[in-house]
Design a protein around this motif. Structure first.
Motif, PDB file in Angstrom:
ATOM      1  N   LEU A 371       0.823  -1.221   0.000  1.00 46.86           N
ATOM      2  CA  LEU A 371       0.000   0.000   0.000  1.00 46.86           C
ATOM      3  C   LEU A 371       0.855   1.269   0.000  1.00 46.86           C
ATOM      4  CD1 LEU A 371      -2.730  -1.021   2.616  1.00 46.86           C
ATOM      5  CD2 LEU A 371      -3.051  -0.753   0.160  1.00 46.86           C
ATOM      6  N   ASN A 372       2.176   1.091  -0.043  1.00 45.15           N
ATOM      7  CA  ASN A 372       3.113   2.222   0.015  1.00 45.15           C
ATOM      8  C   ASN A 372       3.020   2.997   1.326  1.00 45.15           C
ATOM      9  OD1 ASN A 372       4.347   1.762  -2.477  1.00 45.15           O
ATOM     10  ND2 ASN A 372       2.783   2.931  -3.584  1.00 45.15           N
ATOM     11  N   ILE A 373       2.525   2.325   2.376  1.00 43.38           N
ATOM     12  CA  ILE A 373       2.501   2.953   3.708  1.00 43.38           C
ATOM     13  C   ILE A 373       3.918   2.990   4.266  1.00 43.38           C
ATOM     14  CG2 ILE A 373       1.658   2.706   6.082  1.00 43.38           C
ATOM     15  CD1 ILE A 373      -0.900   1.504   4.924  1.00 43.38           C
ATOM     16  N   ILE A 374       4.677   1.931   4.014  1.00 42.40           N
ATOM     17  CA  ILE A 374       6.089   1.919   4.369  1.00 42.40           C
ATOM     18  C   ILE A 374       6.886   1.612   3.105  1.00 42.40           C
ATOM     19  CG2 ILE A 374       5.722   1.250   6.772  1.00 42.40           C
ATOM     20  CD1 ILE A 374       6.399  -1.603   6.035  1.00 42.40           C
ATOM     21  N   PRO A 375       8.126   2.109   3.010  1.00 43.04           N
ATOM     22  CA  PRO A 375       8.909   1.879   1.798  1.00 43.04           C
ATOM     23  C   PRO A 375       9.474   0.466   1.744  1.00 43.04           C
ATOM     24  CG  PRO A 375      10.198   3.109   3.394  1.00 43.04           C
ATOM     25  CD  PRO A 375       8.821   2.975   3.982  1.00 43.04           C
ATOM     26  N   SER A 376       9.702   0.003   0.522  1.00 43.45           N
ATOM     27  CA  SER A 376      10.357  -1.295   0.347  1.00 43.45           C
ATOM     28  C   SER A 376      11.863  -1.117   0.481  1.00 43.45           C
ATOM     29  CB  SER A 376      10.011  -1.872  -1.020  1.00 43.45           C
ATOM     30  OG  SER A 376      10.584  -1.067  -2.046  1.00 43.45           O
ATOM     31  N   LEU A 377      12.574  -2.231   0.616  1.00 40.74           N
ATOM     32  CA  LEU A 377      14.037  -2.194   0.664  1.00 40.74           C
ATOM     33  C   LEU A 377      14.650  -2.486  -0.701  1.00 40.74           C
ATOM     34  CD1 LEU A 377      14.795  -3.987   4.071  1.00 40.74           C
ATOM     35  CD2 LEU A 377      14.461  -1.561   3.603  1.00 40.74           C
ATOM     36  N   GLY A 378      13.781  -2.727  -1.680  1.00 38.99           N
ATOM     37  CA  GLY A 378      14.281  -3.002  -3.020  1.00 38.99           C
ATOM     38  C   GLY A 378      13.161  -3.439  -3.933  1.00 38.99           C
ATOM     39  N   GLY A 379      13.405  -3.370  -5.260  1.00 44.67           N
ATOM     40  CA  GLY A 379      12.408  -3.779  -6.238  1.00 44.67           C
ATOM     41  C   GLY A 379      11.414  -2.679  -6.543  1.00 44.67           C
ATOM     42  N   THR A 380      10.416  -3.022  -7.329  1.00 46.97           N
ATOM     43  CA  THR A 380       9.394  -2.047  -7.716  1.00 46.97           C
ATOM     44  C   THR A 380       8.029  -2.485  -7.211  1.00 46.97           C
ATOM     45  OG1 THR A 380       9.002  -3.178  -9.831  1.00 46.97           O
ATOM     46  CG2 THR A 380      10.660  -1.411  -9.811  1.00 46.97           C
ATOM     47  N   ASN A 381       7.199  -1.494  -6.921  1.00 46.62           N
ATOM     48  CA  ASN A 381       5.843  -1.748  -6.427  1.00 46.62           C
ATOM     49  C   ASN A 381       4.909  -0.749  -7.084  1.00 46.62           C
ATOM     50  OD1 ASN A 381       3.705  -2.724  -4.767  1.00 46.62           O
ATOM     51  ND2 ASN A 381       4.002  -0.990  -3.395  1.00 46.62           N
ATOM     52  N   ASN A 382       3.978  -1.239  -7.884  1.00 50.93           N
ATOM     53  CA  ASN A 382       3.094  -0.366  -8.648  1.00 50.93           C
ATOM     54  C   ASN A 382       1.642  -0.581  -8.246  1.00 50.93           C
ATOM     55  OD1 ASN A 382       5.205   0.735 -10.408  1.00 50.93           O
ATOM     56  ND2 ASN A 382       5.286  -1.338 -11.259  1.00 50.93           N
ATOM     57  N   LEU A 383       1.014   0.483  -7.758  1.00 51.30           N
ATOM     58  CA  LEU A 383      -0.418   0.463  -7.475  1.00 51.30           C
ATOM     59  C   LEU A 383      -1.154   1.046  -8.668  1.00 51.30           C
ATOM     60  CD1 LEU A 383      -0.659   1.764  -3.782  1.00 51.30           C
ATOM     61  CD2 LEU A 383      -1.005  -0.568  -4.577  1.00 51.30           C
ATOM     62  N   ASP A 384      -2.329   0.493  -8.984  1.00 47.25           N
ATOM     63  CA  ASP A 384      -3.136   1.027 -10.078  1.00 47.25           C
ATOM     64  C   ASP A 384      -3.496   2.492  -9.798  1.00 47.25           C
ATOM     65  OD1 ASP A 384      -4.917   0.460 -12.516  1.00 47.25           O
ATOM     66  OD2 ASP A 384      -6.313   1.304 -11.044  1.00 47.25           O
ATOM     67  N   TYR A 385      -3.459   3.310 -10.804  1.00 45.82           N
ATOM     68  CA  TYR A 385      -3.701   4.748 -10.621  1.00 45.82           C
ATOM     69  C   TYR A 385      -5.113   5.023 -10.121  1.00 45.82           C
ATOM     70  CZ  TYR A 385      -6.457   4.768 -14.938  1.00 45.82           C
ATOM     71  OH  TYR A 385      -7.412   4.527 -15.885  1.00 45.82           O
ATOM     72  N   ASN A 386      -6.044   4.105 -10.375  1.00 48.62           N
ATOM     73  CA  ASN A 386      -7.438   4.329  -9.992  1.00 48.62           C
ATOM     74  C   ASN A 386      -7.828   3.519  -8.761  1.00 48.62           C
ATOM     75  OD1 ASN A 386      -9.895   5.649 -10.402  1.00 48.62           O
ATOM     76  ND2 ASN A 386     -10.764   3.888 -11.487  1.00 48.62           N
ATOM     77  N   ILE A 387      -6.819   3.089  -8.013  1.00 47.29           N
ATOM     78  CA  ILE A 387      -7.137   2.300  -6.822  1.00 47.29           C
ATOM     79  C   ILE A 387      -7.703   3.210  -5.730  1.00 47.29           C
ATOM     80  CG2 ILE A 387      -4.854   2.491  -5.739  1.00 47.29           C
ATOM     81  CD1 ILE A 387      -5.188  -0.393  -4.790  1.00 47.29           C
ATOM     82  N   ASN A 388      -8.747   2.735  -5.083  1.00 57.32           N
ATOM     83  CA  ASN A 388      -9.373   3.438  -3.969  1.00 57.32           C
ATOM     84  C   ASN A 388      -9.582   2.399  -2.871  1.00 57.32           C
ATOM     85  OD1 ASN A 388     -10.707   5.151  -2.277  1.00 57.32           O
ATOM     86  ND2 ASN A 388     -12.556   5.316  -3.513  1.00 57.32           N
ATOM     87  N   TYR A 389      -8.635   2.330  -1.940  1.00 57.99           N
ATOM     88  CA  TYR A 389      -8.644   1.193  -1.020  1.00 57.99           C
ATOM     89  C   TYR A 389      -9.112   1.577   0.374  1.00 57.99           C
ATOM     90  CZ  TYR A 389      -4.218   2.875   1.043  1.00 57.99           C
ATOM     91  OH  TYR A 389      -3.252   3.601   1.683  1.00 57.99           O
ATOM     92  N   GLY A 390      -9.627   0.559   1.062  1.00 54.82           N
ATOM     93  CA  GLY A 390      -9.937   0.658   2.484  1.00 54.82           C
ATOM     94  C   GLY A 390      -9.020  -0.281   3.234  1.00 54.82           C
ATOM     95  N   TYR A 391      -8.476   0.194   4.349  1.00 54.59           N
ATOM     96  CA  TYR A 391      -7.471  -0.586   5.075  1.00 54.59           C
ATOM     97  C   TYR A 391      -7.905  -0.778   6.520  1.00 54.59           C
ATOM     98  CZ  TYR A 391      -2.900  -1.654   7.226  1.00 54.59           C
ATOM     99  OH  TYR A 391      -1.872  -2.223   7.925  1.00 54.59           O
ATOM    100  N   PHE A 392      -7.996  -2.032   6.945  1.00 55.52           N
ATOM    101  CA  PHE A 392      -8.302  -2.373   8.332  1.00 55.52           C
ATOM    102  C   PHE A 392      -7.002  -2.780   9.006  1.00 55.52           C
ATOM    103  CE2 PHE A 392      -9.421  -5.119  11.858  1.00 55.52           C
ATOM    104  CZ  PHE A 392     -10.536  -4.503  12.411  1.00 55.52           C
TER     105      PHE A 392
END
Length: 517
Positions: A371-392
């Motif tokens: 969710l890009n709440i915390i950064p990764s230590l390597g590699g790539t992480n792509n969220l869809d531009y139209n994502i609208n998420y709910g997080y519990f």
């Protein structure tokens, strides 16, 4: 032989009676399950018998010469101590005896012959006590229980100040089990355990030689370890012999008999009232009418069995995301050091995905990284531009505000009536709605948070252990709502009964872990 007796216990909070004239007896060696719906008073009862709060009326009598162990999540762990150091505290008296023995060895070297004999005799007694207590096998005992509850991957040499809330709970539980008290009191011990660790604890408790009281919403776990049930409902505490399956049978019979008695009495009341209405005005029959009225006045009214209110969760679906909700390539998760090997995965729109793995392996870390709440230590992480998420989120602390004000934080434009309607939908009545959030039970807080989450339009849900604290009706309602949800679901959950039939893909994080499991 009874080890705990509770007599005529009454406790109220504000205008609500939590327990009324409750009686409870625990016999030596009994394995008791304390059950009831969210908010009925299970944790309150535990606080009463452990003297954290005082009853309005009644007596709580513990047997003499016994030890009590209570899993207190708020107990302080001393910074600077290792996990092993804390666990060794469970055997404090034995270590004290060992130290006494060493001191005596120093004394015997300078004592005269007569005193040497006395000192050597005491050394022999201590040595015998230590051997009978299996003192010289303590390291193996500590390792067995600690590893069974998932502390191997944490490391027994780790400073307790560096632990997460879940790891801290495991340390406290491990220490408690090592102490083997006469009475063990456990309130939701499986919340921070994965499936493998729950099974280990289940086997441990089945063979536990002493008595325990267990509060747990994990039905399969509870059913397998208890032989007595105490059920709290409408401030009434009732004892049943047998496990949870047997309780279900007896409780169903009790409800059926109560409803049949209620229907029969209602017919009798209607018959009496009809007779009285027809005959009280006639001189010839007025005495008969008065006689029927006296029967009616003395009648002990039977209530209909309480309807079990199932909460209603609805997760609103927003505009669709792209075909791929997220994709990552060679992603490495962690904080100061990697928790995973390079991980490549793609989650498609509409899929329901479970992130699985032993506790502490990094499931929550992966969820937050995706969710890009915390950064990764390597590699790539792509969220869809139209994502609208709910997080519990699994762990949250609450300010001292009411449930109504808590909802208003998220939906300030809602009217008072609309907020109360949202809360009522998940079983939070007027009194609970006006209660402070920290005062509510864990299940009530979870239902409120899930309702807040569901009222916002999303196309992706990320839920981290949402079933912790929920009773069975709430779990069933949540599962139904998630099955109906048309968006994408990414779930972390250790309860197999809950996720079976719900998810269609599983990400096993153990395959990517850098940890030794």
């Amino acid at each position: 032989m009874s080890v705990l007796e509770v007599t005529n216990l009454t406790f109220s909070f504000g205008n609500k009676i939590i327990l009324e004239d409750a009686n409870f007896v625990m016999q030596k060696g009994e394995h008791i399950g304390l059950i009831g719906m969210n908010g009925e008073g299970k944790s309150t009862f535990i606080k009463l018998i452990t003297h954290q709060i005082s009853p309005d009326e009644g007596k709580i009598v513990w047997a003499k010469n016994l030890t009590t162990g209570y899993l207190d999540q708020y107990l302080t762990l001393t910074p600077g101590k290792t996990i092993k150091g804390v666990l060794e505290e469970a055997f404090g008296p034995l270590f004290a005896k060992e130290q006494r023995m060493y001191d005596l060895y120093n004394e015997v070297a300078v004592a005269d012959e007569a005193k040497q004999a006395t000192i050597l005799e005491e050394i022999g007694e201590i040595q015998s006590e230590l051997e009978q207590s299996d003192f010289y096998n303590l390291d193996n005992k500590i390792t067995e229980v600690a590893y069974g509850l998932g502390l191997r991957e944490v490391g027994l040499d780790k400073d307790v100040s560096m632990l997460s809330g879940g790891q801290r709970s495991k340390v406290l539980l491990t220490k408690l089990l090592l102490q083997q008290p006469t009475i063990l009191i456990l309130d939701e011990p499986t919340n921070f355990l994965d499936e493998e660790q729950v099974n280990w604890l289940k086997d441990y408790l089945i063979n536990y030689p002493n008595a325990f009281i267990l509060v747990s919403h994990d039905r399969e776990f509870l059913d397998g370890v208890i032989n007595v049930v105490y059920h709290i409902e409408d401030a009434v505490l009732t004892r049943y012999t047998g496990n949870l399956t047997k309780f279900d049978e007896m409780y169903a019979i009790k409800r059926r008999n109560q409803n049949q008695a209620y229907e029969k009495q209602q017919k009798e009341i209607q018959k009496l009232e009809t007779f009285i209405a027809k005959n009280k005005a006639r001189v010839a029959t007025t005495n008969l009418a008065k006689s029927r009225q006296r029967i009616l006045d003395k009648m002990e009214i039977i209530d209909k069995a309480k309807e079990l209110v199932k909460p209603t969760f609805i997760f609103k679906k927003g505009p669709a995301s792209g075909k791929f909700v997220l994709s990552c390539e060679n992603l490495i998760i962690g904080y100061n050091e990697p928790l995973s090997k390079p991980l490549t995965l793609t989650i498609e729109r509409g899929k329901k995905v479970l992130i699985k793995g032993v506790n502490g392996i990094g499931k929550t870390t992966l969820l937050k990284t995706l969710l890009n709440i915390i950064p990764s230590l390597g590699g790539t992480n792509n969220l869809d531009y139209n994502i609208n998420y709910g997080y519990f989120e699994q762990e949250l602390e609450f300010d001292y505000i009411t449930a109504i004000d808590y909802v208003w934080r998220f939906y300030p434009d809602l009217t008072n009536k609309e907020v109360r309607g949202l809360l009522a939908g998940v079983g939070i009545n007027k009194d609970k709605a006006e209660s402070l959030m920290p005062v509510l039970s864990g299940g009530e807080k979870a239902r409120i948070r899930l309702q807040i989450l569901g009222n916002r339009e999303t196309n992706t849900l990320r839920l981290d252990e949402p079933t912790n604290h929920l009773d069975q009706l709430a779990k069933d309602a949540l599962k139904e709502a998630l099955l109906d949800y048309k968006g994408t679901l990414v779930l972390v959950c250790h309860e197999k009964e809950f996720y079976t039939g719900l998810v269609d893909e599983i990400i096993d994080l153990e395959a990517y872990s850098t940890k030794i499991i």
